[in-house]
Enzyme design. Structure first.
Site, mmCIF file in Angstrom:
data_model
loop_
_atom_site.group_PDB
_atom_site.id
_atom_site.type_symbol
_atom_site.label_atom_id
_atom_site.label_comp_id
_atom_site.label_asym_id
_atom_site.label_seq_id
_atom_site.Cartn_x
_atom_site.Cartn_y
_atom_site.Cartn_z
ATOM 1 N N THR A 37 -14.587 9.570 2.211
ATOM 2 C CA THR A 37 -14.445 10.955 2.621
ATOM 3 C C THR A 37 -13.170 11.587 2.077
ATOM 4 O O THR A 37 -12.192 10.904 1.769
ATOM 5 C CB THR A 37 -14.432 11.075 4.158
ATOM 6 O OG1 THR A 37 -13.187 10.565 4.667
ATOM 7 C CG2 THR A 37 -15.589 10.318 4.782
ATOM 8 N N ASP A 60 -12.101 16.992 6.548
ATOM 9 C CA ASP A 60 -10.731 17.419 6.778
ATOM 10 C C ASP A 60 -10.323 16.817 8.113
ATOM 11 O O ASP A 60 -10.821 17.227 9.163
ATOM 12 C CB ASP A 60 -10.657 18.957 6.816
ATOM 13 C CG ASP A 60 -9.267 19.482 7.151
ATOM 14 O OD1 ASP A 60 -8.375 18.675 7.484
ATOM 15 O OD2 ASP A 60 -9.068 20.714 7.106
ATOM 16 N N ASN A 87 -7.004 6.375 6.784
ATOM 17 C CA ASN A 87 -6.069 6.250 5.668
ATOM 18 C C ASN A 87 -5.443 7.574 5.267
ATOM 19 O O ASN A 87 -4.308 7.593 4.780
ATOM 20 C CB ASN A 87 -6.809 5.643 4.463
ATOM 21 C CG ASN A 87 -6.019 5.782 3.188
ATOM 22 O OD1 ASN A 87 -5.032 5.090 2.963
ATOM 23 N ND2 ASN A 87 -6.435 6.713 2.328
ATOM 24 N N SER A 138 -0.586 2.605 9.005
ATOM 25 C CA SER A 138 0.713 3.078 9.457
ATOM 26 C C SER A 138 1.706 2.897 8.306
ATOM 27 O O SER A 138 1.410 3.238 7.161
ATOM 28 C CB SER A 138 1.143 2.320 10.717
ATOM 29 O OG SER A 138 2.395 2.773 11.176
ATOM 30 N N TYR A 152 7.830 12.063 9.498
ATOM 31 C CA TYR A 152 6.870 11.010 9.136
ATOM 32 C C TYR A 152 6.922 9.867 10.145
ATOM 33 O O TYR A 152 5.875 9.389 10.623
ATOM 34 C CB TYR A 152 7.189 10.512 7.733
ATOM 35 C CG TYR A 152 6.199 9.560 7.142
ATOM 36 C CD1 TYR A 152 4.946 10.001 6.721
ATOM 37 C CD2 TYR A 152 6.522 8.219 6.940
ATOM 38 C CE1 TYR A 152 4.028 9.119 6.144
ATOM 39 C CE2 TYR A 152 5.614 7.343 6.362
ATOM 40 C CZ TYR A 152 4.372 7.797 5.970
ATOM 41 O OH TYR A 152 3.464 6.927 5.404
ATOM 42 N N LYS A 156 4.069 8.325 12.681
ATOM 43 C CA LYS A 156 3.643 6.934 12.562
ATOM 44 C C LYS A 156 3.988 6.121 13.813
ATOM 45 O O LYS A 156 3.200 5.256 14.218
ATOM 46 C CB LYS A 156 4.265 6.294 11.317
ATOM 47 C CG LYS A 156 3.752 6.861 9.997
ATOM 48 C CD LYS A 156 2.258 6.658 9.818
ATOM 49 C CE LYS A 156 1.798 7.048 8.419
ATOM 50 N NZ LYS A 156 0.340 6.864 8.220
ATOM 51 N N THR A 187 1.522 3.622 -4.739
ATOM 52 C CA THR A 187 0.494 4.602 -4.398
ATOM 53 C C THR A 187 0.961 5.992 -4.812
ATOM 54 O O THR A 187 1.999 6.159 -5.454
ATOM 55 C CB THR A 187 0.231 4.588 -2.885
ATOM 56 O OG1 THR A 187 1.409 5.066 -2.213
ATOM 57 C CG2 THR A 187 -0.097 3.187 -2.400
#
Length: 282
Positions: A37, A60, A87, A138, A152, A156, A187
């Site tokens: 997705t 979304d 994710n 996380s 952030y 988390k 990433t």
């Protein structure tokens, strides 16, 4: 369709780029049927590649109605959802005083309320099945606060508290949970597409902001961890009989967690006598 019906079904959010793509590919390679997705299903399909057992769906994560629609599409196609991987996320970095209230809320909206929205839509399916696994990605920032990461880390830390509390609520219905805490992996997180920096506005922070942004920008694409290996290991764990409640991913993350555990023990013992003398007198 009969072969597909025999397969376990994994739904992953944020699969248009980054780790979500690797997770979707690893799951397909491991024999899962995959619901990949993202906000743009065409980008998801292009990133993951065509596969018979792949369904790409618009999602979304900040929109509860979108989450409900994506879950319904998954059930309509495959009949069940065995694994959810939360994710999707982004990174708003900066010193707390310079992050606007709007941006701070937006960070929590995506990285905390996003997984809540999707999980709330998936849990009725898993309860009906009396089985399932909820995975939330996380970060080291989910257990270790650091300067420049307040928004952030707040999201988390909240994600981890919610997941730990969710686990005993859903366990009676055969549903398990797993928190994944990656360290530095190569990433898209530090790329302009995923990271936004607070606008510098306070002189006291200016030099440290410049140094931090320069360092992080230089680190992007050079992180030590391999996201494809992380994805393959994660998918392997999702298929285990007893998935870990917490999986610390990467040697740097293991070291950080050990450091935090030591610090917590030191803090617990620092004023033990005072802390233990607060009961009502008999």
């Amino acid at each position: 369709m009969s072969k597909v019906a025999e397969k376990k079904v994994l739904l992953v959010t944020g699969a248009s780029r980054g780790m979500g793509v690797d997770i979707a590919k690893a799951a397909l390679a491991a024999g899962y049927a995959v619901v990949a997705t993202g906000r743009d299903p065409q980008k998801v399909g292009k990133a993951v590649g065509a596969a018979e057992d792949l369904l790409t769906v618009r999602l979304d994560v900040t929109d509860p109605a979108s989450a409900q629609a994506a879950v319904q599409a998954a059930v309509d196609r495959f009949g069940r959802i065995d694994v959810l991987v939360n994710n999707a996320g982004n990174f708003i970095a900066g010193f707390f005083e310079e992050i606007t209230a709007q941006d701070f809320r937006a960070q929590v909206e995506t990285n905390l309320f996003g997984p809540l929205n999707v999980t709330r839509a998936v849990l009725p399916v898993m309860r009906a099945q009396r089985s399932g696994l909820v995975v939330s990605i996380s970060s080291v920032a989910g257990f270790l606060g650091a300067e420049f990461t307040s928004a952030y880390a707040a999201a988390k830390f909240g994600l981890e508290g919610w997941m730990e509390s969710l686990a005993p609520e859903v366990a009676p219905y055969g549903i398990k949970t797993m928190i994944v805490e990656p360290g530095f992996f190569r990433t898209d997180l530090l790329t302009p597409e995923s990271t936004s920096y607070a606008e510098a506005s306070i002189d006291d922070y200016a030099e440290r902001t410049k140094q931090t942004v320069t360092a992080w920008s230089g680190m992007s694409g050079l992180q030590g961890g391999d996201p494809a290996k992380l994805a393959a290991a994660l998918v392997q764990l999702t298929g285990s009989v007893e998935p870990p409640a917490r999986w610390v991913a990467g040697a740097d993350a293991v070291g950080a967690l050990e450091m935090k555990a030591k610090l917590l023990l030191e803090q617990a013992g620092a004023h033990r006598e005072l802390s233990s003398a607060l009961a009502h007198d008999a």
